[in-house]
Design a protein around this motif. Sequence first.
Motif, PDB file in Angstrom:
ATOM      1  N   MET A   1      34.972  43.890  57.562  1.00  0.00           N
ATOM      2  CA  MET A   1      34.134  45.152  57.313  1.00  0.00           C
ATOM      3  C   MET A   1      33.743  45.062  55.765  1.00  0.00           C
ATOM      4  N   PRO A   2      32.424  45.486  55.585  1.00  0.00           N
ATOM      5  CA  PRO A   2      31.925  45.560  54.299  1.00  0.00           C
ATOM      6  C   PRO A   2      32.836  46.471  53.505  1.00  0.00           C
ATOM      7  N   ASN A   3      32.846  46.366  52.131  1.00  0.00           N
ATOM      8  CA  ASN A   3      33.500  47.423  51.352  1.00  0.00           C
ATOM      9  C   ASN A   3      32.201  47.921  50.300  1.00  0.00           C
ATOM     10  N   ILE A   4      31.240  47.350  49.928  1.00  0.00           N
ATOM     11  CA  ILE A   4      30.360  47.816  49.246  1.00  0.00           C
ATOM     12  C   ILE A   4      29.386  48.631  49.932  1.00  0.00           C
ATOM     13  N   ALA A   5      28.790  49.654  49.246  1.00  0.00           N
ATOM     14  CA  ALA A   5      27.932  50.724  49.802  1.00  0.00           C
ATOM     15  C   ALA A   5      26.788  49.981  50.441  1.00  0.00           C
ATOM     16  N   SER A   6      26.106  48.932  49.721  1.00  0.00           N
ATOM     17  CA  SER A   6      24.946  48.265  50.245  1.00  0.00           C
ATOM     18  C   SER A   6      24.828  47.503  51.396  1.00  0.00           C
ATOM     19  N   ALA A   7      26.174  46.999  51.163  1.00  0.00           N
ATOM     20  CA  ALA A   7      26.538  46.033  52.451  1.00  0.00           C
ATOM     21  C   ALA A   7      26.624  47.004  53.541  1.00  0.00           C
TER      22      ALA A   7
ATOM     23  N   LYS B   1      25.293  49.678  54.289  1.00  0.00           N
ATOM     24  CA  LYS B   1      23.964  50.147  54.936  1.00  0.00           C
ATOM     25  C   LYS B   1      23.307  49.250  55.475  1.00  0.00           C
ATOM     26  N   ARG B   2      23.552  47.865  55.172  1.00  0.00           N
ATOM     27  CA  ARG B   2      22.823  46.852  55.677  1.00  0.00           C
ATOM     28  C   ARG B   2      23.369  46.409  57.137  1.00  0.00           C
ATOM     29  N   THR B   3      24.557  46.679  57.321  1.00  0.00           N
ATOM     30  CA  THR B   3      25.104  46.616  58.537  1.00  0.00           C
ATOM     31  C   THR B   3      24.512  47.614  59.675  1.00  0.00           C
ATOM     32  N   ARG B   4      24.532  48.633  59.064  1.00  0.00           N
ATOM     33  CA  ARG B   4      23.814  50.075  59.827  1.00  0.00           C
ATOM     34  C   ARG B   4      22.536  49.500  60.167  1.00  0.00           C
ATOM     35  N   THR B   5      21.554  49.288  59.317  1.00  0.00           N
ATOM     36  CA  THR B   5      20.082  48.836  59.644  1.00  0.00           C
ATOM     37  C   THR B   5      20.082  47.865  60.383  1.00  0.00           C
ATOM     38  N   THR B   6      20.838  46.892  60.265  1.00  0.00           N
ATOM     39  CA  THR B   6      20.724  45.733  61.166  1.00  0.00           C
ATOM     40  C   THR B   6      21.129  45.989  62.627  1.00  0.00           C
ATOM     41  N   GLU B   7      22.224  46.676  62.805  1.00  0.00           N
ATOM     42  CA  GLU B   7      22.362  47.373  64.211  1.00  0.00           C
ATOM     43  C   GLU B   7      21.163  48.068  64.736  1.00  0.00           C
ATOM     44  N   LYS B   8      20.430  48.717  64.026  1.00  0.00           N
ATOM     45  CA  LYS B   8      19.530  49.538  64.512  1.00  0.00           C
ATOM     46  C   LYS B   8      18.465  48.741  64.832  1.00  0.00           C
ATOM     47  N   ARG B   9      17.917  47.693  63.864  1.00  0.00           N
ATOM     48  CA  ARG B   9      16.824  46.802  64.309  1.00  0.00           C
ATOM     49  C   ARG B   9      17.225  45.920  65.444  1.00  0.00           C
ATOM     50  N   GLN B  10      18.417  45.570  65.566  1.00  0.00           N
ATOM     51  CA  GLN B  10      18.773  44.855  66.539  1.00  0.00           C
ATOM     52  C   GLN B  10      18.515  45.554  67.924  1.00  0.00           C
ATOM     53  N   ALA B  11      18.740  46.843  68.030  1.00  0.00           N
ATOM     54  CA  ALA B  11      18.648  47.652  69.169  1.00  0.00           C
ATOM     55  C   ALA B  11      17.248  47.623  69.642  1.00  0.00           C
ATOM     56  N   ILE B  12      16.534  47.795  68.448  1.00  0.00           N
ATOM     57  CA  ILE B  12      14.709  48.158  68.804  1.00  0.00           C
ATOM     58  C   ILE B  12      14.266  46.741  69.306  1.00  0.00           C
ATOM     59  N   ASN B  13      14.581  45.466  68.626  1.00  0.00           N
ATOM     60  CA  ASN B  13      14.290  44.344  69.075  1.00  0.00           C
ATOM     61  C   ASN B  13      14.643  43.863  70.497  1.00  0.00           C
ATOM     62  N   HIS B  14      15.827  44.279  70.722  1.00  0.00           N
ATOM     63  CA  HIS B  14      16.339  44.016  72.203  1.00  0.00           C
ATOM     64  C   HIS B  14      15.711  44.933  73.289  1.00  0.00           C
ATOM     65  N   SER B  15      15.318  45.920  72.866  1.00  0.00           N
ATOM     66  CA  SER B  15      14.617  46.837  73.814  1.00  0.00           C
ATOM     67  C   SER B  15      13.023  46.303  73.948  1.00  0.00           C
ATOM     68  N   ARG B  16      12.462  45.629  72.896  1.00  0.00           N
ATOM     69  CA  ARG B  16      11.258  45.333  72.780  1.00  0.00           C
ATOM     70  C   ARG B  16      10.909  44.051  73.666  1.00  0.00           C
ATOM     71  N   LYS B  17      12.091  43.197  73.625  1.00  0.00           N
ATOM     72  CA  LYS B  17      12.186  41.948  74.068  1.00  0.00           C
ATOM     73  C   LYS B  17      12.422  42.141  75.808  1.00  0.00           C
ATOM     74  N   THR B  18      13.148  43.020  76.127  1.00  0.00           N
ATOM     75  CA  THR B  18      13.603  43.475  77.603  1.00  0.00           C
ATOM     76  C   THR B  18      12.418  43.825  77.963  1.00  0.00           C
ATOM     77  N   ARG B  19      11.431  44.751  77.118  1.00  0.00           N
ATOM     78  CA  ARG B  19      10.299  45.317  77.818  1.00  0.00           C
ATOM     79  C   ARG B  19       9.268  44.215  78.181  1.00  0.00           C
ATOM     80  N   ILE B  20       8.886  43.436  77.080  1.00  0.00           N
ATOM     81  CA  ILE B  20       8.334  42.100  77.394  1.00  0.00           C
ATOM     82  C   ILE B  20       8.501  41.171  78.543  1.00  0.00           C
ATOM     83  N   ARG B  21       9.791  41.082  78.804  1.00  0.00           N
ATOM     84  CA  ARG B  21      10.441  40.418  80.014  1.00  0.00           C
ATOM     85  C   ARG B  21      10.200  41.047  81.413  1.00  0.00           C
TER      86      ARG B  21
END
Length: 88
Positions: free
Chosen positions: A1-7, A9-29
């Motif tokens: 787990m990251p200890n630095i605040a920016s890190a 935040k980065r994990t939170r945004t990465t998880e959000k983007r990953q979910a959005i990208n996954h739903s977009r790919k699923t929709r295309i399929r």
Amino acid sequence: MPNIASAKKRTRTTEKRQAINHSRKTRIRSFVRKVEEAILSGDSAAALAALKAAEPEIMRGVSKGVVHKNTGARKVSRLSKRVAKLSK
């Protein structure tokens, strides 16, 4: 787990983007699957309608960076070729 605040935040945004990208790919399929099912059933009108719905969805995936440009173009090209062959 990251200890630095920016890190953290980065994990939170990465998880959000990953979910959005996954739903977009699923929709295309699912849109591509509808076209393929229509082609297999032999219904050229339904296949053409499904292709007209799938093409913008694939290209939206390209513009959002979920699918590579050439991959999107290849998918649209191959599907349209199969639909054209069906309507002959």
